[in-house]
Design a protein around this motif. Structure first.
Motif, PDB file in Angstrom:
ATOM      1  N   LYS A  26       1.069  -1.067  -0.462  1.00  0.00           N
ATOM      2  CA  LYS A  26      -0.240   0.378   0.362  1.00  0.00           C
ATOM      3  C   LYS A  26       0.840   1.301   0.175  1.00  0.00           C
ATOM      4  CE  LYS A  26      -3.692  -2.290   2.519  1.00  0.00           C
ATOM      5  NZ  LYS A  26      -4.510  -2.124   4.071  1.00  0.00           N
ATOM      6  N   SER A 142      -0.633   5.045 -11.715  1.00  0.00           N
ATOM      7  CA  SER A 142      -2.386   5.132 -11.049  1.00  0.00           C
ATOM      8  C   SER A 142      -2.838   6.357 -11.888  1.00  0.00           C
ATOM      9  CB  SER A 142      -1.659   4.771 -10.140  1.00  0.00           C
ATOM     10  OG  SER A 142      -0.728   5.976  -9.814  1.00  0.00           O
ATOM     11  N   ALA A 145      -3.623   8.585  -9.662  1.00  0.00           N
ATOM     12  CA  ALA A 145      -4.042   8.689  -8.339  1.00  0.00           C
ATOM     13  C   ALA A 145      -3.504   8.453  -6.924  1.00  0.00           C
ATOM     14  CB  ALA A 145      -5.062   6.945  -8.597  1.00  0.00           C
ATOM     15  N   SER A 146      -2.003   7.597  -7.280  1.00  0.00           N
ATOM     16  CA  SER A 146      -0.833   7.335  -6.167  1.00  0.00           C
ATOM     17  C   SER A 146      -0.314   8.713  -5.675  1.00  0.00           C
ATOM     18  CB  SER A 146      -0.269   6.750  -6.831  1.00  0.00           C
ATOM     19  OG  SER A 146      -0.264   5.578  -6.876  1.00  0.00           O
ATOM     20  N   GLU A 269      -2.462  10.374   4.801  1.00  0.00           N
ATOM     21  CA  GLU A 269      -2.958   9.488   4.779  1.00  0.00           C
ATOM     22  C   GLU A 269      -2.698   8.430   4.306  1.00  0.00           C
ATOM     23  OE1 GLU A 269      -7.321   9.725   4.973  1.00  0.00           O
ATOM     24  OE2 GLU A 269      -7.820   9.581   7.372  1.00  0.00           O
ATOM     25  N   SER A 272      -3.590   4.595   2.257  1.00  0.00           N
ATOM     26  CA  SER A 272      -4.484   4.100   2.266  1.00  0.00           C
ATOM     27  C   SER A 272      -5.964   4.519   0.985  1.00  0.00           C
ATOM     28  CB  SER A 272      -5.541   5.496   3.540  1.00  0.00           C
ATOM     29  OG  SER A 272      -5.310   6.406   3.150  1.00  0.00           O
ATOM     30  N   HIS A 273      -4.559   4.114   0.381  1.00  0.00           N
ATOM     31  CA  HIS A 273      -5.897   4.468  -1.293  1.00  0.00           C
ATOM     32  C   HIS A 273      -5.957   3.429  -2.378  1.00  0.00           C
ATOM     33  CE1 HIS A 273      -4.710   8.578   0.189  1.00  0.00           C
ATOM     34  NE2 HIS A 273      -5.037   8.995  -0.248  1.00  0.00           N
ATOM     35  N   GLN A 274      -6.442   3.209  -2.972  1.00  0.00           N
ATOM     36  CA  GLN A 274      -6.692   1.554  -3.631  1.00  0.00           C
ATOM     37  C   GLN A 274      -5.747   1.577  -4.391  1.00  0.00           C
ATOM     38  OE1 GLN A 274     -10.716   2.409  -6.097  1.00  0.00           O
ATOM     39  NE2 GLN A 274     -11.308   1.073  -4.633  1.00  0.00           N
ATOM     40  N   ASP A 277       1.199   4.533  -2.312  1.00  0.00           N
ATOM     41  CA  ASP A 277       1.424   5.745  -2.585  1.00  0.00           C
ATOM     42  C   ASP A 277       2.847   5.379  -2.444  1.00  0.00           C
ATOM     43  OD1 ASP A 277      -0.958   6.867  -2.309  1.00  0.00           O
ATOM     44  OD2 ASP A 277      -1.352   6.764  -0.783  1.00  0.00           O
TER      45      ASP A 277
END
Length: 526
Positions: A26, A142, A145-146, A269, A272-274, A277
């Motif tokens: 993650k 991503s 998104a990352s 955070e 904590s993402h799909q 990171d």
């Protein structure tokens, strides 16, 4: 029966896909320790706790030594190689600074007047980094998104490790002690602003900062050559010139970096993402600025002792917030160490001093004797000699011939191991002996002559007249540790290349390696 088998295959395929997704971390945390020495980790280990360096060394996959394929390594060239998986001949970051002979001005390799600074008056961008980084590939895979962030004491380390597509890169400004960035990156998280203002800011806390040995003086016994074991007490005054650069070579810079990193993990955070990171952190593992004239000091052992505690605290935060099984931790160094030798009076040593100003003056006289009374030499910078190409062009002379004649002349100087010309490196007319010079330079902005000095030879600083010792790159043992992410502990004796680290990380992330990287991932990391 056929429907049953088809359903079973589908279930197995889904299970395998889920297993692969679970193996992707993650969060990836790349901890680069500037000037990390593997031998110091061994020498100082008795003063370490069980949950910092020892935890990483006991629970991770440890490669004992990382080799850089070029000489004259420094902070910027090392970071660019680690995060692009390529050498300076591709990524173009050959040193932390560049010199403009027309303007007679030295600037950072990342200077870019098109972008303003936030919390700094300096102007930076990653435009001179000509290859993609780990973070760039992650953002691309991503679709943005990352999250990708970098924190470092120095701007070059932060920006290079962050890359072009990152969400942010932060460093401690040399003049105000605030976490600075460049407007090339579009946002500053509120917790960074908070650390820069009010009672949270370093400047407001600086008067209470003092550095005394954390251990009793007698416990700093790992280096038996320390002659001066005194109870020091260093203070940091914001009104003193060079206060923050000095602090950046003390244990406190690592505490400041760690403090901001924890904010990114908790408040930001990360992890904590799909999609995964990436957080790139730079710590300092070199000697303290005030004692750089001493090779062996209790200060450097205390820096490692305190860094061990900082790493322990950071690992605890990551484990509690995300879980180490869901995090890939990568720890390595930069492959060089800033060292100064002081030869006792009456002692002799191998080597000597190379004088660039004298060398270029004699070369210019030599070329005048052949081609006429012109200024044929533009200058010397970073172990390279630059000829006056405009004059050579105006006189309609063959640059290749002049480079060869100049190289033959310089090769006769005391202390010169070898000289390679720019045109020979461009044409591929180089051999194994000059490979490090080819890998460590880039055709854009390279000098006409690239010089390698013999071991033990220093270079006189023309501006100050002070002798600067050659960095002893070959003597610096640089380990790399991969930990967390369900990796089984293992110690591997073979030497690996620095360019193998980036493709290994991207392979764990299931994304493409940076675009100039040609090495395969390390087979032991899966």
């Amino acid at each position: 029966m056929r429907k049953f088998i088809t359903s079973l295959i589908a279930v197995i395929a889904v299970a395998n896909l889920q297993a692969q997704q679970q193996n992707v971390p993650k969060l990836v945390v790349c901890i680069t320790i500037d000037q990390l020495r593997g031998d110091y980790l061994e020498y100082f280990k008795n003063s370490f706790g069980e949950r910092g360096f020892k935890r990483l060394l006991n629970d991770g996959v440890v490669y004992n030594h990382v080799q850089f394929e070029f000489s004259n390594i420094d902070q910027a060239s090392s970071f660019a190689t680690l995060f692009t998986g390529s050498n300076p001949c591709y990524h173009s970051i050959t040193g932390i600074a560049r010199y403009d002979f027309e303007k007679e001005l030295e600037r950072s390799c990342l200077h870019d007047a098109h972008y303003l600074g936030n919390y700094t008056h300096q102007n930076f961008s990653p435009k001179n980094l000509l290859c993609s980084t780990i973070g760039d590939e992650l953002k691309l895979a991503s679709k943005g998104a990352s999250l990708v962030y970098a924190i470092a004491p120095e701007p070059e380390c932060a920006i290079i490790s962050a890359g072009h597509a990152a969400d942010g890169a932060f460093w401690l400004d040399d003049y105000n002690g605030k976490w600075a960035t460049t407007t090339f990156y579009k946002n500053i998280p509120p917790y960074v602003d908070k650390l820069n203002s009010g009672p949270e800011s370093l400047s407001s806390r600086l008067s209470s900062v003092s550095w005394s040995p954390m251990l009793q003086t007698g416990n700093y016994s790992a280096l038996p050559y320390i002659a001066d074991k005194k109870q020091y007490n260093y203070k940091f005054n914001e009104k003193e010139v060079g206060c923050y650069p000095r602090l950046k070579t003390s244990p406190f810079i690592n505490k400041e970096v760690s403090k901001l990193a924890v904010q990114f993990i908790n408040a930001g955070e990360l992890g904590s993402h799909q999609t995964p990171d990436l957080l790139n952190i730079t710590f300092y593992g070199g000697n303290f600025l005030d004692v750089r004239d001493k090779t062996y000091t209790q200060e450097v052992q205390d820096i490692y002792f305190q860094l061990d505690k900082d790493i322990e605290d950071l690992l605890e935060v990551i484990d509690k917030k995300i879980g180490l099984n869901h995090t890939l931790i990568v720890v390595t160094g930069t492959g060089y160490y800033t060292d100064t030798e002081t030869i006792p009076e009456g002692e002799t040593s191998v080597g000597g001093v190379f004088h660039p100003k004298r060398c270029t003056a004699l070369l210019n006289m030599y070329l005048r004797s052949i081609y006429g009374q012109k200024n044929w030499v533009q200058g010397y910078y970073n172990r390279q000699i630059f000829l006056n190409r405009k004059t050579i062009e105006d006189e309609k002379l063959d640059l290749n011939v002049i480079q060869d004649k100049a190289a033959e002349f310089i090769a006769e100087f005391s202390g010169v191991q070898q000289v390679t010309t720019d045109l020979s490196l461009r044409s591929g007319n180089w051999n194994e002996g000059s490979a490090t010079l080819r890998y460590g330079t880039h055709h854009i902005g390279r000098g006409d002559l690239v010089i390698e000095l013999q071991p033990g030879w220093g270079i006189e600083d023309d501006a100050t007249g002070q002798k600067v010792k050659t960095k002893r790159n070959n003597a610096v043992i640089t380990p790399v540790i991969f930990a967390g992410s369900h990796l089984k502990p293992r110690h591997i004796e073979r030497t690996i290349y620095a360019t193998e680290i980036a493709p290994t990380i991207t392979n764990v992330l299931r994304i493409r390696a940076p675009n100039a990287c040609s090495d395969l991932p390390l087979s032991e990391i899966k």
